[in-house]
Design a protein around this motif. Sequence first.
Motif, PDB file in Angstrom:
ATOM      1  N   UNK A  32       9.202 -11.025  45.062  1.00 30.96           N
ATOM      2  CA  UNK A  32       8.111 -11.263  44.127  1.00 30.96           C
ATOM      3  C   UNK A  32       8.607 -11.628  42.732  1.00 30.96           C
ATOM      4  N   UNK A  33       9.878 -11.383  42.459  1.00 26.98           N
ATOM      5  CA  UNK A  33      10.419 -11.692  41.149  1.00 26.98           C
ATOM      6  C   UNK A  33      11.736 -12.430  41.240  1.00 26.98           C
ATOM      7  N   UNK A  34      12.034 -13.172  40.171  1.00 23.27           N
ATOM      8  CA  UNK A  34      13.289 -13.934  40.139  1.00 23.27           C
ATOM      9  C   UNK A  34      14.364 -13.075  39.478  1.00 23.27           C
ATOM     10  N   UNK A  35      14.692 -11.968  40.140  1.00 22.75           N
ATOM     11  CA  UNK A  35      15.687 -11.035  39.615  1.00 22.75           C
ATOM     12  C   UNK A  35      16.996 -11.202  40.390  1.00 22.75           C
ATOM     13  N   UNK A  36      17.812 -10.157  40.415  1.00 22.77           N
ATOM     14  CA  UNK A  36      19.183 -10.271  40.926  1.00 22.77           C
ATOM     15  C   UNK A  36      19.238 -10.793  42.366  1.00 22.77           C
ATOM     16  N   UNK A  37      18.385 -10.269  43.232  1.00 25.50           N
ATOM     17  CA  UNK A  37      18.444 -10.690  44.637  1.00 25.50           C
ATOM     18  C   UNK A  37      18.172 -12.182  44.776  1.00 25.50           C
ATOM     19  N   UNK A  38      17.209 -12.679  43.999  1.00 23.72           N
ATOM     20  CA  UNK A  38      16.882 -14.104  44.075  1.00 23.72           C
ATOM     21  C   UNK A  38      17.926 -14.965  43.380  1.00 23.72           C
ATOM     22  N   UNK A  39      18.459 -14.475  42.256  1.00 23.71           N
ATOM     23  CA  UNK A  39      19.375 -15.291  41.464  1.00 23.71           C
ATOM     24  C   UNK A  39      20.804 -15.270  41.994  1.00 23.71           C
ATOM     25  N   UNK A  40      21.189 -14.165  42.655  1.00 21.25           N
ATOM     26  CA  UNK A  40      22.584 -13.995  43.054  1.00 21.25           C
ATOM     27  C   UNK A  40      22.742 -13.822  44.560  1.00 21.25           C
ATOM     28  N   UNK A  41      22.047 -12.842  45.130  1.00 19.62           N
ATOM     29  CA  UNK A  41      22.286 -12.490  46.533  1.00 19.62           C
ATOM     30  C   UNK A  41      21.930 -13.616  47.499  1.00 19.62           C
ATOM     31  N   UNK A  42      20.724 -14.167  47.368  1.00 13.46           N
ATOM     32  CA  UNK A  42      20.302 -15.201  48.332  1.00 13.46           C
ATOM     33  C   UNK A  42      21.182 -16.448  48.236  1.00 13.46           C
TER      34      UNK A  42
END
Length: 239
Positions: free
Chosen positions: A68-78
């Motif tokens: 739901x947010x463009x935080x660490x998981x979206x910016x780095x992990x994926x």
Amino acid sequence: MTTAPPLVGVAHGSRDPRSAATVAELMDVVRARHPELDVRTAFLDLSAPRLRDVLGGVTSAVVVPLLLGHAYHARVDVPGEVARSGRPGVLVTDVLGPAVEAAALDRLAAVAGPLDDPALGVVLAGVGSSHAPANAVVAAAAAEWRDRFGWAGARAAFATAEPSVTDAIAQLRAAGARRIAVAQWVLAPGLLPDRIARAAAAAGAVVGEPLGAHPAVADLVVARYRETLARERVRWRAG
């Protein structure tokens, strides 16, 4: 005729089995509403199958972060997992983001009743992030809802950041709200959503369910897939 690449919905994963079960249910809804697509489910951590394993079995795919947010998981992990897959034909879409609001409002109305009530105060509760812009998106959504519906107030709150659900409810009551409802800005149940629900109950507020397998969320997953494919086609023609 070109075969469309698989749609891979990737969630974070959780030790709580309810989380993975809800993600699987959501992806089942995607399949049922869009049977023309090859729909697959993956997780970054803690649940199976892992994204790296799913991507290991394809040559191309469109990965939709169920975030739901463009935080660490979206910016780095994926993107990191996609890069490590060594599959240059894999695209990554934007996160679901604030476009999930139709589902969130539906879940809220199911417990709060009619939303056109000036005595209503609403807490929009997310997990929270150390990435301040991700939390700001939740706060902006709460403010937009307040203005749209004319409530006594609306506040963002978080399970792992400030303000807490307890504090947000107290602020709404101090502002004159006579009814309090908590909407969960959360995809699936788990330990942190349970914390939100407990805080709401302790403060005498009703609390909506996580977004889960709502049809609007399923359609948003497919919308992210299709808009990303469309952009890639434009880019390829321009190149």
